[in-house]
Enzyme design. Structure first.
Site, mmCIF file in Angstrom:
data_model
loop_
_atom_site.group_PDB
_atom_site.id
_atom_site.type_symbol
_atom_site.label_atom_id
_atom_site.label_comp_id
_atom_site.label_asym_id
_atom_site.label_seq_id
_atom_site.Cartn_x
_atom_site.Cartn_y
_atom_site.Cartn_z
ATOM 1 N N ASP A 89 22.539 -3.900 8.019
ATOM 2 C CA ASP A 89 21.289 -3.160 8.457
ATOM 3 C C ASP A 89 21.162 -2.847 10.084
ATOM 4 O OD1 ASP A 89 18.724 -2.054 7.961
ATOM 5 O OD2 ASP A 89 17.938 -4.030 8.316
ATOM 6 N N CYS B 43 14.110 0.356 -14.965
ATOM 7 C CA CYS B 43 12.741 0.137 -14.750
ATOM 8 C C CYS B 43 11.840 0.609 -15.989
ATOM 9 C CB CYS B 43 11.960 0.821 -13.347
ATOM 10 S SG CYS B 43 12.738 0.234 -11.985
ATOM 11 N N CYS C 14 7.741 0.405 -16.678
ATOM 12 C CA CYS C 14 7.119 -0.452 -15.993
ATOM 13 C C CYS C 14 6.700 0.292 -14.557
ATOM 14 C CB CYS C 14 7.930 -1.645 -15.705
ATOM 15 S SG CYS C 14 7.111 -3.011 -14.515
ATOM 16 N N CYS D 245 5.232 -2.701 -9.619
ATOM 17 C CA CYS D 245 5.533 -2.646 -8.426
ATOM 18 C C CYS D 245 4.625 -1.670 -7.743
ATOM 19 C CB CYS D 245 6.885 -2.331 -7.975
ATOM 20 S SG CYS D 245 7.476 -0.829 -8.617
ATOM 21 N N CYS E 255 0.666 -2.408 -5.231
ATOM 22 C CA CYS E 255 0.480 -2.208 -3.705
ATOM 23 C C CYS E 255 -0.949 -2.238 -3.036
ATOM 24 C CB CYS E 255 1.276 -0.836 -3.436
ATOM 25 S SG CYS E 255 1.336 -0.331 -1.811
ATOM 26 N N CYS F 20 2.558 1.529 4.314
ATOM 27 C CA CYS F 20 3.374 0.328 3.955
ATOM 28 C C CYS F 20 3.004 -0.852 4.935
ATOM 29 C CB CYS F 20 4.879 0.439 3.798
ATOM 30 S SG CYS F 20 5.770 -1.152 3.086
ATOM 31 N N CYS G 29 5.256 -7.877 3.681
ATOM 32 C CA CYS G 29 4.601 -7.946 2.434
ATOM 33 C C CYS G 29 5.510 -7.864 1.319
ATOM 34 C CB CYS G 29 3.704 -6.624 2.419
ATOM 35 S SG CYS G 29 2.650 -6.262 0.704
ATOM 36 N N CYS H 239 5.292 -5.750 -3.821
ATOM 37 C CA CYS H 239 6.100 -5.118 -4.907
ATOM 38 C C CYS H 239 7.233 -5.681 -5.545
ATOM 39 C CB CYS H 239 6.171 -3.698 -4.334
ATOM 40 S SG CYS H 239 7.295 -3.712 -2.797
#
Length: 379
Positions: free
Chosen positions: A140, A194, A197, A200, A204, A220, A247, A250
């Protein structure tokens, strides 16, 4: 020295997998460096929409970020590694404890860059010795799109929340990459699983998802509380609740997390003092205390002023009247960022007290942003 999909290449990969596991990695996969030709277009679309907010470095490095070979032309293979950091308890439970601050799970331990980088370098060294090929290590810290590459390498798939989802570890994987000039046998890409579904997306608190798989960072809370350097926009302060760094909503709600409990015993444990931090204690930190508390933590990078900004929003959302004296002390803080949000917090908790102090403090205030906080309608 090229490594082909011959027996020699398979033996090398087997050795690398074994060593990766011994180093503590939970997931291992290999993709071709050019496995995601779709990324430049997707990145350009997101940048054109402004979803990166004020992370200008994303636009500045777009050409290299969109392609691994654009970053390093000699790249042929990418080894993607995952390290499970799944929490021992539900992080969403803390959102109801208004006297506490909620810190994102990934930041409750040492900086993940420090945790992973040494392990990656050791594994990359083994690859370089065995293959004779050049290697580069990324955690990263470079314009490399780790999540799409991890998807290509078979570690999982990018969920509708844009985070990598693993069948074994849910949404809780730290990612690291070893890019090499060696041509290695690749792993099979997993299908997106996924289904129908949308948990997530639905959870939010700021409706930050423009659509499934598309995140608008400007909305976000993970971005706003960590990357955003200015004042938190008014419309997001109440939804922020007591989230003082990041946060996890999600991530935490993902049904695939149920498999994260099957992780290896040497899981990353949170520092006790960061699991249930008291807002009343955090708001009293000075720069020295902040640096001492968050030594070795990614939180240290945002600095004391931005951290206090987040804490004061948590206090303003707490409804705890006994916090008022602590808020008042921050009305004279040297940082206009802190002074401004202290006004908001005081007006939330004790509007009459805020009005009584308003004229006197405005008379000596010079900063336009702070004056704007005093002049605004009661939030």
């Amino acid at each position: 020295m090229p490594i082909s999909t011959s027996d020699r290449g398979e033996k090398l990969v087997a050795e690398l997998r074994q060593r990766a596991s011994a180093l503590g990695f939970d997931s291992f996969g290999i993709a071709r460096a050019d496995a995601r030709p779709d990324l430049p277009e997707k990145l350009a679309r997101a940048l054109d929409a402004g979803w990166h907010g004020d992370m200008d470095w994303m636009a500045d490095t777009a050409e290299r970020r969109g392609s691994t070979t654009g970053l390093w032309p000699e790249a042929r293979s990418v080894i993607m590694l995952g390290l499970n950091y799944g929490p021992q308890s539900d992080p969403l439970a803390l959102l109801n404890e208004k006297r506490l601050g909620t810190i994102s799970v990934y930041a409750r331990n040492r900086d993940y860059h420090d945790i992973i980088k040494g392990k990656l370098k050791e594994l990359a060294g083994l690859l370089a010795r065995r293959s004779g090929a050049e290697v580069k290590v990324f955690v990263d810290t470079a314009p490399l799109m780790e999540k799409p590459l991890a998807e290509a390498a078979g570690l999982g798939w990018q969920g509708k929340h844009s985070v990598l989802v693993s069948r074994d570890f849910g949404s809780w994987l730290f990612l690291g990459a070893i890019v090499t000039a060696a041509e290695l046998p690749v792993d099979k890409r997993q299908p997106e699983s996924c289904g129908s579904c949308t948990k997530c997306l639905d959870i939010c608190p700021t409706q930050a998802f423009a659509a499934p798989f598309r995140l608008d960072a400007r909305r976000c809370l993970a971005y706003l509380s960590v990357e955003h350097k200015g004042q938190i926009p008014l419309e997001f302060r109440a939804p922020m609740g007591n989230r003082i760094y990041g946060c996890d909503d999600c991530l935490a709600v993902c049904p695939w997390n149920k498999f994260a409990s099957l992780s290896r015993e040497a899981r990353l444990l949170a520092r006790p003092e960061l699991e249930r931090p008291e807002l009343a204690e955090l708001v009293q930190l000075d720069d020295v205390g902040f640096r001492a508390l968050f030594s070795g933590s990614p939180i240290k990078r945002i600095g004391v002023s931005r951290f206090l900004r987040n804490v004061l929003i948590g206090i303003g959302n707490s409804g705890q009247i006994d916090f008022v004296p602590l808020v008042e002390k921050r009305l004279d803080d040297e940082s206009p960022l802190v002074r401004g949000v202290a006004i908001w917090a005081l007006r939330r908790l004790a509007p009459e007290r805020a009005e009584a102090l308003r004229a006197g403090l405005m008379a000596r205030e010079k900063h336009a942003d702070v004056l704007a906080e005093w002049s605004g309608d009661n939030p």
